[in-house]
Structure formats: structure tokens, C-alpha cells
Design a protein around this motif. Structure first.
Motif, PDB file in Angstrom:
ATOM      1  N   ASN A  30      35.686  37.905  28.105  1.00  0.00           N
ATOM      2  CA  ASN A  30      35.722  39.274  27.586  1.00  0.00           C
ATOM      3  C   ASN A  30      34.747  40.168  28.364  1.00  0.00           C
ATOM      4  OD1 ASN A  30      36.795  41.259  25.921  1.00  0.00           O
ATOM      5  ND2 ASN A  30      35.244  40.974  24.331  1.00  0.00           N
ATOM      6  N   ASP A  32      34.234  42.061  32.692  1.00  0.00           N
ATOM      7  CA  ASP A  32      34.782  42.264  34.041  1.00  0.00           C
ATOM      8  C   ASP A  32      33.912  41.685  35.145  1.00  0.00           C
ATOM      9  OD1 ASP A  32      36.810  43.632  32.856  1.00  0.00           O
ATOM     10  OD2 ASP A  32      36.241  45.616  33.585  1.00  0.00           O
ATOM     11  N   THR A  33      32.644  41.436  34.876  1.00  0.00           N
ATOM     12  CA  THR A  33      31.721  41.021  35.921  1.00  0.00           C
ATOM     13  C   THR A  33      30.879  39.837  35.460  1.00  0.00           C
ATOM     14  OG1 THR A  33      29.926  42.502  35.197  1.00  0.00           O
ATOM     15  CG2 THR A  33      31.539  43.403  36.744  1.00  0.00           C
ATOM     16  N   SER A  51      40.502  36.036  37.779  1.00  0.00           N
ATOM     17  CA  SER A  51      40.567  37.179  36.856  1.00  0.00           C
ATOM     18  C   SER A  51      41.657  36.887  35.829  1.00  0.00           C
ATOM     19  CB  SER A  51      40.894  38.471  37.606  1.00  0.00           C
ATOM     20  OG  SER A  51      39.936  38.733  38.613  1.00  0.00           O
ATOM     21  N   TYR A  53      43.786  38.417  32.355  1.00  0.00           N
ATOM     22  CA  TYR A  53      44.145  39.438  31.362  1.00  0.00           C
ATOM     23  C   TYR A  53      44.854  38.748  30.208  1.00  0.00           C
ATOM     24  CZ  TYR A  53      46.703  43.203  29.071  1.00  0.00           C
ATOM     25  OH  TYR A  53      47.212  44.064  28.129  1.00  0.00           O
ATOM     26  N   ARG A  62      39.737  40.993  29.002  1.00  0.00           N
ATOM     27  CA  ARG A  62      39.661  40.693  30.421  1.00  0.00           C
ATOM     28  C   ARG A  62      38.482  39.751  30.643  1.00  0.00           C
ATOM     29  NH1 ARG A  62      40.832  46.055  33.932  1.00  0.00           N
ATOM     30  NH2 ARG A  62      38.563  46.242  33.892  1.00  0.00           N
ATOM     31  N   SER A  63      38.700  38.694  31.402  1.00  0.00           N
ATOM     32  CA  SER A  63      37.665  37.681  31.643  1.00  0.00           C
ATOM     33  C   SER A  63      37.620  37.340  33.120  1.00  0.00           C
ATOM     34  CB  SER A  63      37.946  36.412  30.818  1.00  0.00           C
ATOM     35  OG  SER A  63      38.019  36.692  29.434  1.00  0.00           O
ATOM     36  N   ILE A  64      36.482  36.739  33.546  1.00  0.00           N
ATOM     37  CA  ILE A  64      36.302  36.398  34.948  1.00  0.00           C
ATOM     38  C   ILE A  64      35.520  35.098  35.082  1.00  0.00           C
ATOM     39  CG2 ILE A  64      34.208  37.818  35.118  1.00  0.00           C
ATOM     40  CD1 ILE A  64      34.969  38.374  38.047  1.00  0.00           C
ATOM     41  N   ASN A 103      34.477  41.058  41.755  1.00  0.00           N
ATOM     42  CA  ASN A 103      34.599  40.961  40.309  1.00  0.00           C
ATOM     43  C   ASN A 103      36.067  41.067  39.883  1.00  0.00           C
ATOM     44  OD1 ASN A 103      31.863  40.497  39.343  1.00  0.00           O
ATOM     45  ND2 ASN A 103      31.397  42.481  40.231  1.00  0.00           N
ATOM     46  N   TYR A 104      36.313  41.363  38.622  1.00  0.00           N
ATOM     47  CA  TYR A 104      37.672  41.344  38.063  1.00  0.00           C
ATOM     48  C   TYR A 104      38.633  42.168  38.905  1.00  0.00           C
ATOM     49  CZ  TYR A 104      41.421  41.901  34.590  1.00  0.00           C
ATOM     50  OH  TYR A 104      42.617  41.909  33.934  1.00  0.00           O
ATOM     51  N   ASP A 105      39.780  41.573  39.221  1.00  0.00           N
ATOM     52  CA  ASP A 105      40.812  42.285  39.979  1.00  0.00           C
ATOM     53  C   ASP A 105      42.173  41.747  39.562  1.00  0.00           C
ATOM     54  OD1 ASP A 105      41.993  43.943  42.070  1.00  0.00           O
ATOM     55  OD2 ASP A 105      42.333  42.050  43.124  1.00  0.00           O
TER      56      ASP A 105
END
Length: 332
Positions: A30, A32-33, A51, A53, A62-64, A103-105
Motif C-alpha cells: 500500500n 508507491d516507494t 509494481s 495494482y 498500489r504496492s512495490i 519506484n512504482y510504475d
């Protein structure tokens, strides 16, 4: 979600070795970075960024994750989709030490049909199989139909870990606590020798920003602290107690001024140097008042070798020694 199993496989695969490339390792559910700690990979030449969703009944997450590629399929996308659930994973790999800084993409979704048609249903808050009254035309790379029943935590709700702290002791019995979106639990073991007095301490809790599966050192002529951090995946998995693996003592190549002055707030004057070992690649200088693991107040100044993780996180990373006041850690 299904993705939780993927994360567990990823992080269990990240065992360290003396050889192999280095990659940044971290996980943020949960978010983005995440700021990765550099780890040695098991002979792998690539690093990854995953990444993810997730949309569960209209709730979006959104998780990473970052780490060593291992068996993860590089440069790929994975999908799970039905009438109320969408999960999409995007995996990007790179070559070169600690190259996985992105990071998240999540690239655009082309939505092309795959040619597969599956039964489509969803039943929340139940462990009964849902009954399908409609079908779904699959898209993207979805070429399998799936049926699944189970209990999961969404990315907004972290795992549970045992939490406790025992200064000057080998064991502590933890109380289960909910973590802030982190999926790993940790056990920190600490050995400290302060002017000839030896202490062993232990802490358990949620990993959060702690560098997992790592060792950290402070080392000079009369002060030696070694910390070992072990992480695990799964609710309340951190049941182990104090554990300190053998010390290989290999030189790091760093040479630092070396001195210690007890019962004083004056800076010690170094008349000798220390060849640093282990992962000690920083020189440190500090003066301050502390509480040792036995509860006694001590004053000292010291110069010597230190691991970069302690330089970065400061006294907060140490569990046995508590800072009352100090000049801070001056690392070079």
C-alpha cells in the motif's frame, strides 16, 4: 491476495552469499516507494522492481517490492481478474549493482482479448464457493481459468508480528501486534562489550525500515557492538530468540582513528588506528551519556569503526544501549 504468496517467495529467495551481484531490497505494501538496503544476491546477475495494482470491490491499492531476481520472471506482467477483483503485477529487471532504484510504475493497459472465456463470480466475507451465472472474456495474458477460496489480508492491513524487548537477556515473549503495511517480522540479537562488561539483548517486532537479514558493527579498543537482524514472512513468525552467527572477522579495507574515554564527556584523543573488519566501512566519532543494557548510566567518548547501517539509522538501531544525550554519530 494472490500477490502475498508471490511476495513471500520473492523475499525467501533473497538469501545472501559471498558472491553474486548486489541489489536493493525492500517491500512496501500500500505504497508507491520503498528505500532498499543493499544485499548480496545468490549468484544472480539481475535486480528487480515489482509494481502491483490491486482493486478489491472498488478499493484500490498500489504496492512495490525490490530485490534479487532469482526465479522471478523478468520484464513480465501478471493478471487476476473477475467481476469484483483486479490484480496486476508488472516486473522490471535491470543489470548492475543496486540498479533497481526506480519506484512504482504501471504501464498502460492495452486490454486486448486473449481468446480465453471463463466462468465469472465473486463472493465476499464467505468461505463458500461462489456460483457463476455469467462468463468473462479474458484479456491481456490471461489464458487460464481459476477458482479460489481463502482468507487474505488486503494491502492496507499489515501482517501481525510478535513485539518485545529484553535488554541484557536472551529471550523475550512477544505480544502479537498489527504492523503498518509491512509483510515481514524481525528478531534483532545484539552483543555489546562496553569497557569489558558484556551484554546480550533481543528485540522482536515489525521489520518496517530495519535492514533485514543483516549484521551491523561498532568497534574500537574498548567498545564493541554487533547486531544481527533476521526477518521472516508470516503472521507472528518471529518466535526465535537470541542468535549470533560466527564472526568471520575479514578486513573491510577501512582504517580509522581508535580511542575510548570512559566517565567523561571530553572527546578522546586518538594515538592509534584500527583496521576495520566485517562490514565496517565508516569511521565514527561520538561523545555522550547513555544507559547500558544493565540499566546503569554511563558517559564515554569514542572513535573507531562502524557499519553504514548504524550511521544511517543512528542510536535508534541499537536495542541494548539507550541514548540520553550525545553529540550524535559523526561518520566519515
Amino acid at each position: 491476495m494472490f500477490s502475498l504468496n508471490l511476495y513471500i517467495v520473492v523475499f525467501l529467495a533473497l538469501t545472501t552469499t559471498a558472491n553474486g551481484s548486489r541489489c536493493l531490497k525492500c517491500l512496501k505494501r500500500n505504497g508507491d516507494t520503498c528505500e532498499g538496503e543493499s544485499v548480496s544476491c545468490k549468484g544472480e546477475s539481475q535486480c528487480f522492481v515489482i509494481s502491483e495494482y490491486v482493486n478489491i470491490g472498488g478499493q484500490e491499492f498500489r504496492s512495490i517490492a525490490k530485490g534479487c531476481a532469482g526465479e522471478i520472471p523478468c520484464d513480465s506482467s501478471g493478471y487476476v481478474k473477475n467481476k469484483l477483483t483486479l490484480i496486476r503485477d508488472n516486473v522490471k529487471c535491470c543489470s548492475g549493482d543496486n540498479c533497481n532504484t526506480n519506484n512504482y510504475d504501471m504501464p498502460p493497459d492495452n486490454g486486448k482479448p486473449s481468446g480465453k472465456v471463463c466462468s465469472d463470480c465473486f463472493k465476499g466475507n464467505s468461505l463458500e464457493e461462489c456460483v457463476s451465472d455469467q462468463t468473462r472474456v479474458c484479456k491481456h495474458k490471461e489464458d487460464k481459468c481459476v477458482t479460489y477460496i481463502g482468507e487474505f489480508k488486503d494491502p492496507a492491513h499489515g501482517s501481525s508480528c510478535l513485539k518485545c524487548l529484553k535488554r541484557n537477556g536472551d529471550t523475550c515473549e512477544g505480544e502479537s501486534v498489527s504492523c503498518n503495511g509491512e509483510s515481514q517480522c524481525m528478531v534483532i540479537s545484539e552483543h555489546a562489550n562496553i569497557g569489558g562488561k558484556v551484554f546480550r539483548s533481543i528485540a522482536k517486532g515489525c521489520a518496517e525500515e530495519i535492514p533485514c537479514d543483516s549484521s551491523s558493527y561498532v568497534n574500537n579498543q574498548r567498545l564493541f557492538i554487533r547486531e544481527n537482524v533476521k526477518c521472516c514472512s508470516g503472521d507472528n513468525c518471529n518466535t526465535n530468540n537470541y542468535h549470533m552467527p560466527p564472526d568471520n572477522g575479514k578486513p573491510s579495507g577501512k582504517v580509522c582513528p581508535d580511542c575510548f574515554k570512559g566517565n567523561s564527556l571530553e572527546e578522546c584523543i586518538s594515538d592509534q588506528t584500527r583496521v576495520c573488519k566485517h562490514k565496517e566501512d565508516k569511521c565514527v566519532s561520538t561523545v555522550g551519556q547513555f544507559i547500558d543494557p544493565d540499566g546503569a548510566k554511563v558517559q564515554f567518548s569514542h572513535k573507531g569503526c562502524m557499519s553504514p547501517s548504524i550511521c544511517k539509522h543512528g542510536f535508534d538501531l541499537l536495542i541494548g544501549i539507550q541514548e540520553i544525550s550525545s553529540s550524535g554519530l559523526h561518520c566519515t
